[in-house]
Design a protein around this motif. Structure first.
Motif, mmCIF file in Angstrom:
data_model
loop_
_atom_site.group_PDB
_atom_site.id
_atom_site.type_symbol
_atom_site.label_atom_id
_atom_site.label_comp_id
_atom_site.label_asym_id
_atom_site.label_seq_id
_atom_site.Cartn_x
_atom_site.Cartn_y
_atom_site.Cartn_z
ATOM 1 N N ARG A 83 81.396 5.243 45.656
ATOM 2 C CA ARG A 83 82.066 5.754 44.388
ATOM 3 C C ARG A 83 82.706 6.716 44.360
ATOM 4 O O ARG A 83 83.370 7.505 43.227
ATOM 5 C CB ARG A 83 80.977 5.763 43.154
ATOM 6 C CG ARG A 83 80.427 4.499 43.003
ATOM 7 C CD ARG A 83 79.255 4.414 41.961
ATOM 8 N NE ARG A 83 78.552 3.365 41.623
ATOM 9 C CZ ARG A 83 78.749 2.382 40.461
ATOM 10 N NH1 ARG A 83 79.877 2.912 39.791
ATOM 11 N NH2 ARG A 83 78.252 1.303 40.398
ATOM 12 N N GLY A 84 82.615 7.625 45.422
ATOM 13 C CA GLY A 84 83.213 9.067 45.622
ATOM 14 C C GLY A 84 84.600 8.992 45.564
ATOM 15 O O GLY A 84 85.433 8.209 46.268
ATOM 16 N N ARG A 89 90.312 7.870 47.513
ATOM 17 C CA ARG A 89 91.605 8.418 48.318
ATOM 18 C C ARG A 89 91.892 7.825 49.664
ATOM 19 O O ARG A 89 93.077 7.578 50.187
ATOM 20 C CB ARG A 89 91.506 10.106 48.534
ATOM 21 C CG ARG A 89 91.716 10.717 47.388
ATOM 22 C CD ARG A 89 91.901 12.385 47.687
ATOM 23 N NE ARG A 89 92.884 12.516 48.584
ATOM 24 C CZ ARG A 89 93.325 13.587 49.230
ATOM 25 N NH1 ARG A 89 92.403 14.653 49.180
ATOM 26 N NH2 ARG A 89 94.660 13.708 49.790
ATOM 27 N N ARG A 90 90.735 7.767 50.418
ATOM 28 C CA ARG A 90 91.136 7.075 51.828
ATOM 29 C C ARG A 90 91.642 5.582 51.688
ATOM 30 O O ARG A 90 92.648 5.128 52.184
ATOM 31 C CB ARG A 90 89.668 7.073 52.455
ATOM 32 C CG ARG A 90 90.139 6.641 54.085
ATOM 33 C CD ARG A 90 88.983 6.762 54.827
ATOM 34 N NE ARG A 90 89.016 6.526 56.216
ATOM 35 C CZ ARG A 90 88.379 5.688 56.942
ATOM 36 N NH1 ARG A 90 87.305 5.333 56.545
ATOM 37 N NH2 ARG A 90 88.536 5.252 58.178
ATOM 38 N N CYS A 91 90.881 4.922 50.550
ATOM 39 C CA CYS A 91 91.280 3.426 50.355
ATOM 40 C C CYS A 91 92.977 3.607 50.122
ATOM 41 O O CYS A 91 93.655 2.768 50.614
ATOM 42 C CB CYS A 91 90.543 2.811 49.564
ATOM 43 S SG CYS A 91 88.948 2.442 49.784
ATOM 44 N N LEU A 100 87.611 -0.855 42.947
ATOM 45 C CA LEU A 100 86.419 -1.364 42.062
ATOM 46 C C LEU A 100 85.017 -0.798 42.828
ATOM 47 O O LEU A 100 84.865 -1.286 43.882
ATOM 48 C CB LEU A 100 86.506 -2.635 41.726
ATOM 49 C CG LEU A 100 87.191 -3.037 40.613
ATOM 50 C CD1 LEU A 100 87.341 -4.762 40.148
ATOM 51 C CD2 LEU A 100 86.722 -2.445 39.255
ATOM 52 N N ALA A 101 84.232 -0.249 41.983
ATOM 53 C CA ALA A 101 83.028 0.055 42.565
ATOM 54 C C ALA A 101 82.047 -0.913 42.131
ATOM 55 O O ALA A 101 82.063 -1.584 40.938
ATOM 56 C CB ALA A 101 82.481 1.521 42.037
ATOM 57 N N LYS A 102 81.150 -1.199 43.098
ATOM 58 C CA LYS A 102 80.075 -2.172 42.874
ATOM 59 C C LYS A 102 79.017 -1.609 42.126
ATOM 60 O O LYS A 102 78.851 -0.467 42.065
ATOM 61 C CB LYS A 102 79.469 -2.632 44.160
ATOM 62 C CG LYS A 102 80.307 -3.589 45.062
ATOM 63 C CD LYS A 102 79.665 -3.798 46.218
ATOM 64 C CE LYS A 102 80.400 -4.946 47.017
ATOM 65 N NZ LYS A 102 79.936 -5.396 48.533
ATOM 66 N N PRO A 103 78.272 -2.330 41.113
ATOM 67 C CA PRO A 103 78.546 -3.871 41.065
ATOM 68 C C PRO A 103 79.894 -4.010 40.349
ATOM 69 O O PRO A 103 80.160 -3.407 39.334
ATOM 70 C CB PRO A 103 77.300 -4.263 40.287
ATOM 71 C CG PRO A 103 76.908 -3.054 39.391
ATOM 72 C CD PRO A 103 77.122 -1.823 40.256
ATOM 73 N N VAL A 104 80.446 -5.137 40.407
ATOM 74 C CA VAL A 104 81.656 -5.644 39.885
ATOM 75 C C VAL A 104 81.653 -6.459 38.689
ATOM 76 O O VAL A 104 80.673 -7.532 38.730
ATOM 77 C CB VAL A 104 82.614 -6.197 41.017
ATOM 78 C CG1 VAL A 104 84.031 -6.646 40.243
ATOM 79 C CG2 VAL A 104 82.936 -5.328 41.854
#
Length: 225
Positions: A83-84, A89-91, A100-104
């Protein structure tokens, strides 16, 4: 029916995503690894990719890298347990369109997918309509009421980005990474300068406005009703 590639290493999560997409009216294609995803992409046309950032055989760069280097503009939604901001940024820097952070959550996933597909159609048409205002990508122009304004490239791309995702907040750093070269020496102040120029140019336009979200960034808001 839109076809969506799901690249997810966990079998349970992959099945949940498959069911969610079916129920949402999409046709899912399933891959359990980066290698399987790349093999499917060689044989099948897809409208969008939903991918876990950490696949069993590689991280997301092994999938995003070949796609973007090969000239593919297929929308990519990354889902990740990380979640950082550095991970996000890298994505984005590697070519992801959303994160999207899990859990989705099911509803949020479907909303994000719908927004990305709409954005892809806008990019394909290279034209964005916001009320009575038309943004034309090929000519970098904004037209309203018979009056056309030609914008510098960065100003146009910034406005086009914000209005393509009305209501979505973009950080200054995210906009800088997406619209400026990664090796650019431009800082966050560059975004503020361009935002101020856009506000001055279109202060009398009734169809949209650019809103500052304190301590976060900016969002485009449609005001055409």
């Amino acid at each position: 029916m839109f076809r969506i590639l799901v690249a997810e290493g966990d079998e349970v999560t992959r099945s949940l995503l498959e069911r969610t997409l079916y129920e949402g009216g999409y046709e899912p294609l399933l891959a359990g690894s980066c290698a399987q995803a790349l093999e499917l992409l060689e044989r099948k046309y897809v409208d969008l990719i939903v991918m876990d950032w950490l696949l069993p055989d590689a991280d997301g760069s092994a999938l995003l890298g070949p796609l973007r280097r090969g000239g593919s503009h297929v929308p990519v939604l990354v889902i990740s347990a990380r979640r950082g901001l550095s991970d996000m940024r890298r994505c984005y820097a590697l070519g992801a369109d959303d994160f999207l952070a899990k859990p989705v959550e099911r509803e949020e996933l479907l909303l994000r997918i719908g927004a990305l597909l709409r954005r892809a159609r806008i990019a394909s048409d290279r034209c964005l309509q916001v009320g009575g205002t038309t943004l034309r990508y090929d000519s970098l122009t904004v037209t309203r009421g018979g009056e056309t304004t030609a914008l510098p490239p960065k100003e146009f791309l910034l406005l086009f980005k914000l209005l393509s995702y009305p209501g979505k907040i973009f950080t200054r750093r995210q906009l800088l990474d997406e619209l400026w070269d990664l090796d650019s020496e431009s800082g966050d102040h560059t975004i503020s300068v361009h935002i101020n120029r856009l506000r001055k140019r279109f202060r009398d336009n009734p169809d949209f406005r650019i809103v500052t979200v304190r301590n976060l960034g900016y969002k485009g808001v449609r005001t055409d009703g």
